[in-house]
Enzyme design. Structure first.
Site, PDB file in Angstrom:
ATOM      1  N   ASP A  92       0.879  -1.176   0.000  1.00  0.00           N
ATOM      2  CA  ASP A  92       0.000   0.000   0.000  1.00  0.00           C
ATOM      3  C   ASP A  92       0.913   1.222   0.000  1.00  0.00           C
ATOM      4  O   ASP A  92       1.781   1.341   0.860  1.00  0.00           O
ATOM      5  CB  ASP A  92      -0.857  -0.083   1.271  1.00  0.00           C
ATOM      6  CG  ASP A  92      -1.862   1.050   1.430  1.00  0.00           C
ATOM      7  OD1 ASP A  92      -1.824   2.006   0.637  1.00  0.00           O
ATOM      8  OD2 ASP A  92      -2.674   0.976   2.380  1.00  0.00           O
ATOM      9  N   GLU A 288       2.851   7.683   1.695  1.00  0.00           N
ATOM     10  CA  GLU A 288       2.686   6.388   2.363  1.00  0.00           C
ATOM     11  C   GLU A 288       3.625   5.339   1.775  1.00  0.00           C
ATOM     12  O   GLU A 288       3.816   5.275   0.557  1.00  0.00           O
ATOM     13  CB  GLU A 288       1.240   5.904   2.175  1.00  0.00           C
ATOM     14  CG  GLU A 288       0.949   4.530   2.754  1.00  0.00           C
ATOM     15  CD  GLU A 288      -0.504   4.112   2.573  1.00  0.00           C
ATOM     16  OE1 GLU A 288      -1.140   4.564   1.610  1.00  0.00           O
ATOM     17  OE2 GLU A 288      -0.981   3.323   3.396  1.00  0.00           O
TER      18      GLU A 288
END
Ligand code: CO
Length: 303
Positions: A92, A288
């Site tokens: 992710d 992220e």
């Protein structure tokens, strides 16, 4: 297992980098979303969740509905958040890009947006440097908060990073974006998605009444055969990971789906991920990575 995490990470990183290069004034959001999702499949992975493209004060959980007419404009702060899975092991990652090309922003606004992006970069770097076995999750949040507030901004306090497990996008641990004294200690082998969000606003997100992402929860009894059929289709195709409304429209008509999805949400057969917006309407930057916790540090799978 580690090999699957690594492979998923390499694919996410490659697709993220290619997709970033496409972001420009005039690009339709749905084109970007469809590019990302089809590239993940082409690379031999599964899509871990619908590609999120959240623009300006929209902070997270926006993916295109069918026939999305939204267009990216010059100067927009575009957060691209994507995920791939190999054998259920997830990577992710997210990046924020300020769109080049024609815009009405003045120099101060352009500089501020660049500073927001710089702050989410620096906050993620500080968080990753602090990760190792034995560290409290709250301390990671403290590192994120320190970097962001020192730069004169606020972290988004009601969004967190999360641990990942096979077929599970949000397993036990949450990684806060400020020091909140929550319990939780990192262990060797934990897999974490760390995602600082930065804003010059109040630093909270609120739901907006728009849902394009859902997750299957449970088979429930329904009288209408159509509702049963939709729910069985969802369970059969997306039993564990989030899916988008758009993915159902090859099979089912948009008009009927709208009321069916509402019924499924109301009966808690599926979970709605509402689109999130910064409460004061200020713009938000996010970065992220997915990391695997080691004894003395961590390994970044999505670098
Ligand atoms: Co993400």
């Amino acid at each position: 297992m580690i090999e699957s995490y690594e492979k998923a990470g390499k694919i996410v990183s490659k697709v993220r980098n290619e997709a970033s290069g496409l972001i420009k004034d005039g690009l339709a959001i749905i084109k970007l979303v469809e590019f990302v999702e089809s590239e993940i499949i082409k690379e031999g992975a599964g899509i871990a969740f619908p590609c999120n493209v959240s623009v300006n004060e929209i902070t997270a959980h926006y993916t295109s509905p069918p026939n999305d007419e939204n267009i990216i404009k010059g100067g927009d702060l575009v957060k691209l958040d994507l995920g791939a899975e190999i054998n259920g092991y997830i990577a992710d990652s997210a990046i924020t890009i300020m769109t080049k090309g024609g815009n009405d922003l003045n120099d101060d606004e352009i500089n501020k947006n660049e500073d927001l992006i710089g702050a989410s970069d620096a906050a993620l770097e500080a968080a990753i440097s602090a990760v190792k076995a034995g560290v409290e999750v709250s301390k990671i949040g403290g590192e994120v908060e320190k970097v962001i507030t020192n730069l004169g901004f606020n972290p988004i306090r009601n969004l967190t990073g999360h641990s990942l497990e096979q077929w599970n996008l949000h397993s036990g641990l949450s990684i806060p974006n400020f020091e909140d004294n929550r319990p939780g200690i990192l262990e060797e082998g934990d897999v974490l998605a760390i995602e600082p969000f930065v804003t010059d606003g109040v630093g909270y997100v609120v739901d907006i009444p728009k849902v394009n992402i859902f997750k299957f929860l449970k088979i429930r009894p329904f009288r209408l055969p159509y509702t049963k059929k939709v729910l069985n289709h969802i369970k059969g195709n997306y039993p564990y990971l989030p899916f988008s409304f758009r993915w159902l429209t090859d099979e089912f008509s948009v008009n009927r789906l709208n009321s069916t999805m509402k019924e499924l949400v109301d009966s808690m057969a599926i979970y709605p991920y509402y689109t999130l917006r910064e409460k004061s309407g200020a713009w938000v930057s996010q970065k992220e990575h997915t990391v695997i916790v080691e004894k003395e540090g961590c390994y970044i799978t999505t670098k």
